[in-house]
Design a protein around this motif. Structure first.
Motif, PDB file in Angstrom:
ATOM      1  N   ASP A 291      28.306  70.927  -6.466  1.00  0.00           N
ATOM      2  CA  ASP A 291      29.739  70.887  -6.762  1.00  0.00           C
ATOM      3  C   ASP A 291      30.015  70.219  -8.100  1.00  0.00           C
ATOM      4  OD1 ASP A 291      30.220  72.187  -4.443  1.00  0.00           O
ATOM      5  OD2 ASP A 291      31.042  70.469  -3.356  1.00  0.00           O
ATOM      6  N   ASP A 292      29.318  69.141  -8.374  1.00  0.00           N
ATOM      7  CA  ASP A 292      29.506  68.407  -9.625  1.00  0.00           C
ATOM      8  C   ASP A 292      28.393  68.785 -10.597  1.00  0.00           C
ATOM      9  OD1 ASP A 292      30.408  66.727 -11.558  1.00  0.00           O
ATOM     10  OD2 ASP A 292      29.739  64.882 -10.583  1.00  0.00           O
ATOM     11  N   ARG A 295      27.581  67.044 -13.925  1.00  0.00           N
ATOM     12  CA  ARG A 295      26.752  65.838 -13.900  1.00  0.00           C
ATOM     13  C   ARG A 295      25.421  66.048 -14.611  1.00  0.00           C
ATOM     14  NH1 ARG A 295      25.398  62.973  -8.185  1.00  0.00           N
ATOM     15  NH2 ARG A 295      24.049  61.330  -8.929  1.00  0.00           N
TER      16      ARG A 295
END
Length: 343
Positions: A291-292, A295
């Motif tokens: 999802d991230d 990052r």
């Protein structure tokens, strides 16, 4: 007695979980079962033999009835599957033949890395895979780059020379949809999800790591101190892994080397309670993602330290001053030449 049948034979999760014995009164088992149902994250675990590798490794790599294949320099002994020997320029792997369609699972890895090299004179490490493509050699710890799936890396040699805050050996994880390359020159830092230091080389006791995937949450724990205690290494939410990929492990040596041994790979199916809302959120996925995902991209552009910023500003000013002095000298010469022409 049905409850006792469910609980008896559950595996020993080392120091945190103990065996249930048939001698324990059934009443206590019933109470324990009822107590456990009160937890929303209660799980039951079942060993999946078709995805597990353990002694005596019958038929591994040679028998049509085996569910594991060997690749490269990997070999089987009565005590371990050796991915690479302590020799230069070797690579090997072991791959499960059966795709995994489990929704939630846990892989316990019993491994050993050892050799003649001391301190940092050893390499390169090994990887544990849950990947779409199996039995392919390549530069990422003996397997292909731009892979599709999950890679967990036990990196024993620091390639990045200016490595200060990180101590090796180091365990890290990476999720790729095939578009991300593993950066060896930076030890995979631009694309890693996180990790931890793990002093796993030349230990006289057993070393373990656990990869757990539950409700889109990826956690890695290690037991490397001989104390039979799990320690947290990595915990990332929002990880989306498709079903139908393959488990495997690979290793590679270069100018430096080590023995990289797999003693067992044990996969457990986790039966996890989900609310209707969680069921809706946990839809089938077809491409690995996090999802991230920013990052990983942000890791490639890590913020500069204060000292580095000071050096950049200092040398920039120095260059400007030097350029100003040169221009002033050139301008003075030009004025002097014009003055002589005037007279």
């Amino acid at each position: 007695m049905a409850v006792a049948g469910v609980l008896v034979g559950k595996r020993n999760r080392r120091s945190q979980w103990k065996w249930w014995y048939p001698e324990v009164p059934v009443l206590l088992l019933v109470v324990a079962a009822l107590w456990g149902t009160g937890s929303a994250d209660q799980t039951e675990e079942y060993l999946k033999r078709e995805h597990s590798l353990s002694k005596p490794y019958q038929g591994v790599g040679s028998s049509t009835s085996s569910v594991w294949d060997l690749l490269g320099n990997a070999l089987v002994t009565p005590q371990y599957v050796r991915l690479t020997p302590d020799l230069q320029s070797k690579q090997g792997a072991v791959w499960n033949r059966v795709p995994c369609y489990l929704r939630d699972w846990e892989l316990q890895v019993h491994f050993k890395i050892h050799g003649q090299g001391k301190k940092n004179l050893n390499g390169d490490g090994m990887a544990i895979w849950y990947a779409k493509d199996r039995m392919q050699t390549g530069p990422v710890f003996g397997s292909k780059d731009n892979f599709v799936g999950l890679g967990v890396f036990v990196d024993t040699y620091p390639n990045e020379e200016k490595q200060q805050e990180r101590i090796f050996p180091y365990i890290s994880a990476m999720v790729s949809n095939g578009s991300l390359a593993y950066d060896h020159s930076r030890d995979g830092r631009p694309t890693e999800l996180g990790g931890c230091t793990a002093m796993v080389r030349n230990q006289n006791h057993d070393t373990f790591l656990v990869i757990r995937y539950v409700k889109r949450r990826l956690t890695i724990m290690i037991d490397i101190d001989g104390k039979q205690e799990w320690k947290d290494c990595l915990d990332v939410t929002g990880v989306r892994l498709p079903r139908g990929y393959f488990f495997g492990s690979s290793s590679v040596t270069g100018d430096l080397s080590d023995n990289h041994d797999i003693i067992s790979l044990k996969l457990y199916q986790l039966t996890v309670e989900r609310s209707p809302e969680e069921d809706k959120m946990d839809k089938e996925v077809f491409i690995p993602s996090v999802d991230d995902m920013k990052r990983a991209g942000e890791a490639a552009a890590e913020p500069m330290s204060g000292f580095a910023l000071f050096l950049i500003v200092f040398f920039s000013l120095l260059v400007l001053v030097f350029a100003g002095v040169i221009l002033l000298i050139v301008y003075s010469k030009w004025q002097e030449r014009n003055r002589k022409h005037f007279y």
